[in-house]
Enzyme design. Structure first.
Site, PDB file in Angstrom:
ATOM      1  N   CYS A  59      53.194  68.267  54.365  1.00  0.00           N
ATOM      2  CA  CYS A  59      52.167  68.001  55.542  1.00  0.00           C
ATOM      3  C   CYS A  59      52.787  68.133  57.022  1.00  0.00           C
ATOM      4  O   CYS A  59      53.704  67.328  57.214  1.00  0.00           O
ATOM      5  CB  CYS A  59      51.060  66.753  55.542  1.00  0.00           C
ATOM      6  SG  CYS A  59      50.381  67.058  53.868  1.00  0.00           S
ATOM      7  N   ARG A  77      56.231  72.862  56.084  1.00  0.00           N
ATOM      8  CA  ARG A  77      56.020  71.532  55.353  1.00  0.00           C
ATOM      9  C   ARG A  77      54.869  71.571  54.228  1.00  0.00           C
ATOM     10  O   ARG A  77      54.723  70.571  53.769  1.00  0.00           O
ATOM     11  CB  ARG A  77      55.575  70.536  56.524  1.00  0.00           C
ATOM     12  CG  ARG A  77      56.857  70.534  57.736  1.00  0.00           C
ATOM     13  CD  ARG A  77      56.422  69.572  58.651  1.00  0.00           C
ATOM     14  NE  ARG A  77      56.219  68.019  58.044  1.00  0.00           N
ATOM     15  CZ  ARG A  77      57.334  67.374  58.372  1.00  0.00           C
ATOM     16  NH1 ARG A  77      58.400  67.805  58.786  1.00  0.00           N
ATOM     17  NH2 ARG A  77      57.197  66.087  57.676  1.00  0.00           N
ATOM     18  N   TRP A  83      49.935  69.841  52.230  1.00  0.00           N
ATOM     19  CA  TRP A  83      50.581  70.077  51.028  1.00  0.00           C
ATOM     20  C   TRP A  83      50.105  69.011  50.220  1.00  0.00           C
ATOM     21  O   TRP A  83      50.000  67.782  50.445  1.00  0.00           O
ATOM     22  CB  TRP A  83      52.120  69.693  51.083  1.00  0.00           C
ATOM     23  CG  TRP A  83      52.884  69.994  49.725  1.00  0.00           C
ATOM     24  CD1 TRP A  83      53.397  71.178  49.488  1.00  0.00           C
ATOM     25  CD2 TRP A  83      53.064  69.028  48.770  1.00  0.00           C
ATOM     26  NE1 TRP A  83      53.818  71.055  48.222  1.00  0.00           N
ATOM     27  CE2 TRP A  83      53.772  69.624  47.749  1.00  0.00           C
ATOM     28  CE3 TRP A  83      52.734  67.645  48.517  1.00  0.00           C
ATOM     29  CZ2 TRP A  83      54.141  69.029  46.436  1.00  0.00           C
ATOM     30  CZ3 TRP A  83      53.075  66.997  47.237  1.00  0.00           C
ATOM     31  CH2 TRP A  83      53.837  67.765  46.476  1.00  0.00           C
ATOM     32  N   ASN A  98      49.817  62.450  57.424  1.00  0.00           N
ATOM     33  CA  ASN A  98      51.006  63.010  56.576  1.00  0.00           C
ATOM     34  C   ASN A  98      51.756  61.600  55.921  1.00  0.00           C
ATOM     35  O   ASN A  98      51.774  60.638  56.633  1.00  0.00           O
ATOM     36  CB  ASN A  98      52.108  63.439  57.518  1.00  0.00           C
ATOM     37  CG  ASN A  98      53.348  63.895  56.555  1.00  0.00           C
ATOM     38  OD1 ASN A  98      53.338  64.044  55.515  1.00  0.00           O
ATOM     39  ND2 ASN A  98      54.286  63.802  57.351  1.00  0.00           N
ATOM     40  N   GLY A  99      51.506  61.720  54.650  1.00  0.00           N
ATOM     41  CA  GLY A  99      51.922  60.778  53.879  1.00  0.00           C
ATOM     42  C   GLY A  99      50.938  60.234  52.529  1.00  0.00           C
ATOM     43  O   GLY A  99      50.307  61.095  52.334  1.00  0.00           O
ATOM     44  N   GLU A 158      72.453  75.141  41.221  1.00  0.00           N
ATOM     45  CA  GLU A 158      71.731  75.683  42.386  1.00  0.00           C
ATOM     46  C   GLU A 158      71.309  77.056  42.358  1.00  0.00           C
ATOM     47  O   GLU A 158      70.152  77.503  42.589  1.00  0.00           O
ATOM     48  CB  GLU A 158      72.761  75.629  43.599  1.00  0.00           C
ATOM     49  CG  GLU A 158      72.390  75.848  44.813  1.00  0.00           C
ATOM     50  CD  GLU A 158      70.762  75.515  45.643  1.00  0.00           C
ATOM     51  OE1 GLU A 158      70.410  74.668  44.960  1.00  0.00           O
ATOM     52  OE2 GLU A 158      70.605  76.059  46.378  1.00  0.00           O
ATOM     53  N   LYS A 197      67.155  78.149  42.774  1.00  0.00           N
ATOM     54  CA  LYS A 197      66.848  79.391  43.705  1.00  0.00           C
ATOM     55  C   LYS A 197      65.778  80.459  42.977  1.00  0.00           C
ATOM     56  O   LYS A 197      64.922  80.511  43.510  1.00  0.00           O
ATOM     57  CB  LYS A 197      68.153  79.784  44.467  1.00  0.00           C
ATOM     58  CG  LYS A 197      69.124  79.374  45.665  1.00  0.00           C
ATOM     59  CD  LYS A 197      68.181  79.141  46.727  1.00  0.00           C
ATOM     60  CE  LYS A 197      67.488  77.888  46.668  1.00  0.00           C
ATOM     61  NZ  LYS A 197      67.946  76.746  47.016  1.00  0.00           N
ATOM     62  N   GLU A 227      62.598  78.263  42.184  1.00  0.00           N
ATOM     63  CA  GLU A 227      61.698  78.338  43.497  1.00  0.00           C
ATOM     64  C   GLU A 227      60.975  79.251  44.186  1.00  0.00           C
ATOM     65  O   GLU A 227      59.789  79.363  44.375  1.00  0.00           O
ATOM     66  CB  GLU A 227      62.702  77.582  44.677  1.00  0.00           C
ATOM     67  CG  GLU A 227      63.168  76.172  44.273  1.00  0.00           C
ATOM     68  CD  GLU A 227      64.090  75.824  45.341  1.00  0.00           C
ATOM     69  OE1 GLU A 227      63.921  74.853  45.974  1.00  0.00           O
ATOM     70  OE2 GLU A 227      65.328  76.554  45.888  1.00  0.00           O
ATOM     71  N   HIS A 264      75.667  74.169  22.251  1.00  0.00           N
ATOM     72  CA  HIS A 264      75.002  73.071  21.795  1.00  0.00           C
ATOM     73  C   HIS A 264      73.703  73.192  22.039  1.00  0.00           C
ATOM     74  O   HIS A 264      72.837  72.058  22.221  1.00  0.00           O
ATOM     75  CB  HIS A 264      75.484  71.570  22.515  1.00  0.00           C
ATOM     76  CG  HIS A 264      76.733  71.377  22.188  1.00  0.00           C
ATOM     77  ND1 HIS A 264      77.625  71.081  20.788  1.00  0.00           N
ATOM     78  CD2 HIS A 264      77.976  71.684  23.025  1.00  0.00           C
ATOM     79  CE1 HIS A 264      78.824  70.989  20.994  1.00  0.00           C
ATOM     80  NE2 HIS A 264      79.233  71.404  22.319  1.00  0.00           N
ATOM     81  N   LYS A 297      59.092  72.004  52.323  1.00  0.00           N
ATOM     82  CA  LYS A 297      60.325  71.834  52.617  1.00  0.00           C
ATOM     83  C   LYS A 297      60.841  70.411  52.885  1.00  0.00           C
ATOM     84  O   LYS A 297      61.988  70.093  52.327  1.00  0.00           O
ATOM     85  CB  LYS A 297      60.723  72.762  54.077  1.00  0.00           C
ATOM     86  CG  LYS A 297      61.917  72.549  54.409  1.00  0.00           C
ATOM     87  CD  LYS A 297      62.644  73.968  54.713  1.00  0.00           C
ATOM     88  CE  LYS A 297      64.018  73.638  54.660  1.00  0.00           C
ATOM     89  NZ  LYS A 297      64.797  73.806  53.672  1.00  0.00           N
TER      90      LYS A 297
END
Ligand code: G6P
Length: 626
Positions: A2, A28, A86, A112-113, A499, A503, A506, A522, A621
């Site tokens: 947000c 955001r 968000w 925001n929160g 990573e 990527k 995402e 395994h 983000k």
């Protein structure tokens, strides 16, 4: 998570500042957006109150919001607040979008929160006759402030102050009312910055919407409020009403850093900036000959770091992968045990922190709620806190006892790229400085490490200059039939496999997993067939023969191998289906190089699949809620 923007000042600026600020904050959150425009008495009439507030909200991004606002709307106002969301409570929809207005229209706010005790407050409000339009915790807060205001017959500022004292959770809020010409803001755990420009105040979740107008910024601290009155008077106070003197900081951020600069997306721009950003991280710290590395920010904490029995590194997401890379580096050179934890797990697991232990937090934004809370908890338990942070002046940068800024510049693309390599470079510097001071690195090795460090930007530039092969491979694997990818590596490269997989997930929404190469026996090897691309980091230094054997095992089962190999490796070219060369380097520094082709491959696959690489679905983000 947000983004909020507000403006108070000159009428000609209001709506435009807020809309363009929301565009800058879209990273955001981008599932819905809204603005509330306040008109003064006389400009518009309102039977009930002096001012009138018009509220425009839309599902989707800021463009959808802007397009939905009728041209007839008066596009001038000296007080405007806006929000890009968000979703946490309630699905993305116009109804759940901010700004939210209280039932009797006395309060309009953006938030925001998360208001954690919103159910309790809501139950009480329902008993008092309140009705709700949305499923959000924010509407509860708007109504709660209104309820307190009406019940206590006090002024607007005190009503917000009293109401916030009942709130459990995290918030950054901007509050306006048709009954007042004040704009009130407050914060706890979520960030809020006030830009002091010539023509007015720009208030935002971070500095990016502000720097176009001013570099003078006041960062609000937790449990502080600010009130702007008559468009010019700014007062700061604590929730108990004691006044605070504002401290104006000058931020070092240029507009061009937050624009695309000719690239198709922020992500591509940021991938391409890595030559320079890694250089920026190293510059000034890499000294000549046998001199110690210069890192002023850590001198104070060096004795604790060198004496530590144990170092914890905590982080989330991509930063957590950097933490894993850092563990390998620190353990190798400093020979101090390092435990890496997800911040969200660490904060709730009652960790065993002993006197003298050091806790390192790694974070791009410096605002991630779990990382911040975990560090606060470690501090309470007596640990020394160290930060590896990108955003200067962020909450975590201010919380830690010492740290290293990565100097990667503003990262707008939601999927982290240049911030990650900045973190790994900073960790390499830290490990080298510790190892040298502890006497674990002799003069020859030290000089070799320094020379390798110096050559990193040039090698990164070389990878970025030759991307045709990566593009061609990506083209081949864009087909929908490839819906699972495996990423394998060993040793220092293993975090890069994780990573790389992250990527791809995402930004292209393809399922991908990272594994230590030997572990596939395994379990994951059961997945291998001709439609399973396996990306293997198989560079010369470090377990090369072992990983070649792993590749044979996969090839025998018809798996498709895309190998990241060291320049000139002819052996693997004969075995792998595709290969991408990266420059030769020691095992210690390979992660920095191996990660770049993986970023690019994910990027190209996502673009070819028509995905929005800068704003992938469901992600944000800066995750300022836990
Ligand atoms: C979000 C971002 C990731 C980032 C993570 C941690 O999930 O989308 O790119 O790695 O948060 O963020 P931080 O700012 O603490 O590094």
């Amino acid at each position: 998570m947000c983004g909020i923007v507000g403006y108070v000042g000159s009428k000609t600026y209001g709506p435009d500042v807020v809309i363009s600020g929301l565009r800058r904050l879209e990273y955001r959150g981008y599932d819905s957006a809204g603005i509330a425009i306040r008109y003064n008495p006389g400009e518009r009439s309102d039977e009930m109150y002096g001012h009138i507030i018009e509220n425009w909200r839309e599902q989707g991004g800021v463009d959808e919001l802007y397009d939905s606002i009728p041209e007839s709307v008066i596009w001038e106002s000296d007080c405007v607040i806006g929000h890009t969301r968000w979703a946490t409570h309630g699905a993305p929809s116009r109804r759940n979008a901010h700004p939210h207005t209280s039932m009797n229209r006395a309060i309009t706010l953006v938030h925001n929160g998360i208001i954690e005790n919103y159910e309790t407050l809501k139950t009480k409000l329902i008993q008092e006759g309140y009705e709700f339009e949305s499923q959000t915790d924010t509407e509860v807060l708007a109504n709660w402030i209104e309820y307190i205001w009406e019940k206590s017959a006090t002024d607007f500022v005190s009503a917000v102050r009293f109401a916030l004292q009942d709130v459990v959770g995290a918030y950054a809020i901007l509050v306006i009312s048709p009954k007042s010409d004040q704009l009130i803001m407050a914060k706890k755990s979520s960030p809020l910055a006030i830009g002091v420009a010539e023509h007015g105040f720009i208030i935002a979740s971070d500095a990016t919407p502000i720097v176009e107008y001013t570099k003078d910024i006041i960062y609000l601290e937790d449990d502080q409020m600010a009130v702007i009155e008559n468009n010019i008077d700014l007062r700061l106070m604590n929730l108990d009403a004691t006044e605070i003197d504002p401290v104006i900081e000058r931020v070092d951020l240029d507009l061009e850093q937050i624009e695309k600069g000719g690239f198709d997306s922020f992500m591509l721009k940021e991938i391409n900036e890595q030559t320079e950003t890694i250089q920026n991280c190293i510059r000034g710290r890499l000294t000549d000959d046998l001199e110690p590395l210069m890192m002023g920010g850590i001198d104070g904490i060096m004795p604790q770091l060198l004496r530590a029995n144990k170092i914890f590194i905590i982080a989330c997401g991509t930063s957590w992968h950097a933490a894993l890379a850092g563990k390998n580096m620190i353990e190798k050179l400093a020979r101090i045990p390092v435990e890496v934890d997800y911040a969200s797990e660490f904060r709730y697991k009652d960790p065993i922190i002993r006197p003298g232990d050091v806790v390192i937090g790694i974070t791009q934004s410096g605002e991630t709620a779990d990382t911040k809370a975990a560090l606060e908890m470690a501090k309470e338990r007596g640990a020394s806190l160290f930060g590896i942070v990108n955003v200067v002046g962020s909450s975590i940068a201010r919380l830690v006892d010492a740290g290293i800024y990565t100097h990667s510049g503003v990262e707008v693309g939601v999927a982290s790229t240049k911030a990650f390599t900045g973190q790994v470079a900073a960790l390499a510097l830290l490990a080298m400085r510790m190892g040298r001071q502890l006497g674990n690195i002799n003069d020859d090795s030290y000089l070799r490490l320094k020379s390798a460090l110096r050559s990193i930007p040039k090698k990164v530039a070389k990878i970025l200059a030759n991307t045709d092969d990566i593009l061609a491979i990506a083209d081949e694997y864009t087909d929908e039939k490839y819906h699972d990818f495996l990423y394998l590596a060993r040793g220092f490269n293993f975090p890069i496999a994780l990573e790389g997989a992250l990527k791809l997930k995402e930004i292209s929404y393809i399922h991908a997993e990272g594994y230590p190469a030997a572990e596939i026996k395994h379990g994951p090897i059961a997945l291998i067939d001709h439609e399973m691309p396996v990306i293997v980091i198989a560079t010369k230094k470090g377990h090369y023969e072992k990983i070649v054997s792993n590749i044979h095992e996969i090839k025998s089962r018809n798996g498709k191998i895309i190998a990241i190999v060291t320049e000139g490796d002819e052996t693997l070219k004969k075995i792998a289906d595709h290969w991408i060369e990266i420059p030769e380097s020691s095992e210690f520094f390979t992660p920095l190089f191996a990660t770049i082709p993986l970023q690019l491959m994910s990027y190209y696959i996502a673009v070819m699949r028509n995905c929005n690489v800068d704003q992938p679905r469901n992600l944000a983000k800066s995750v300022t809620v836990e």
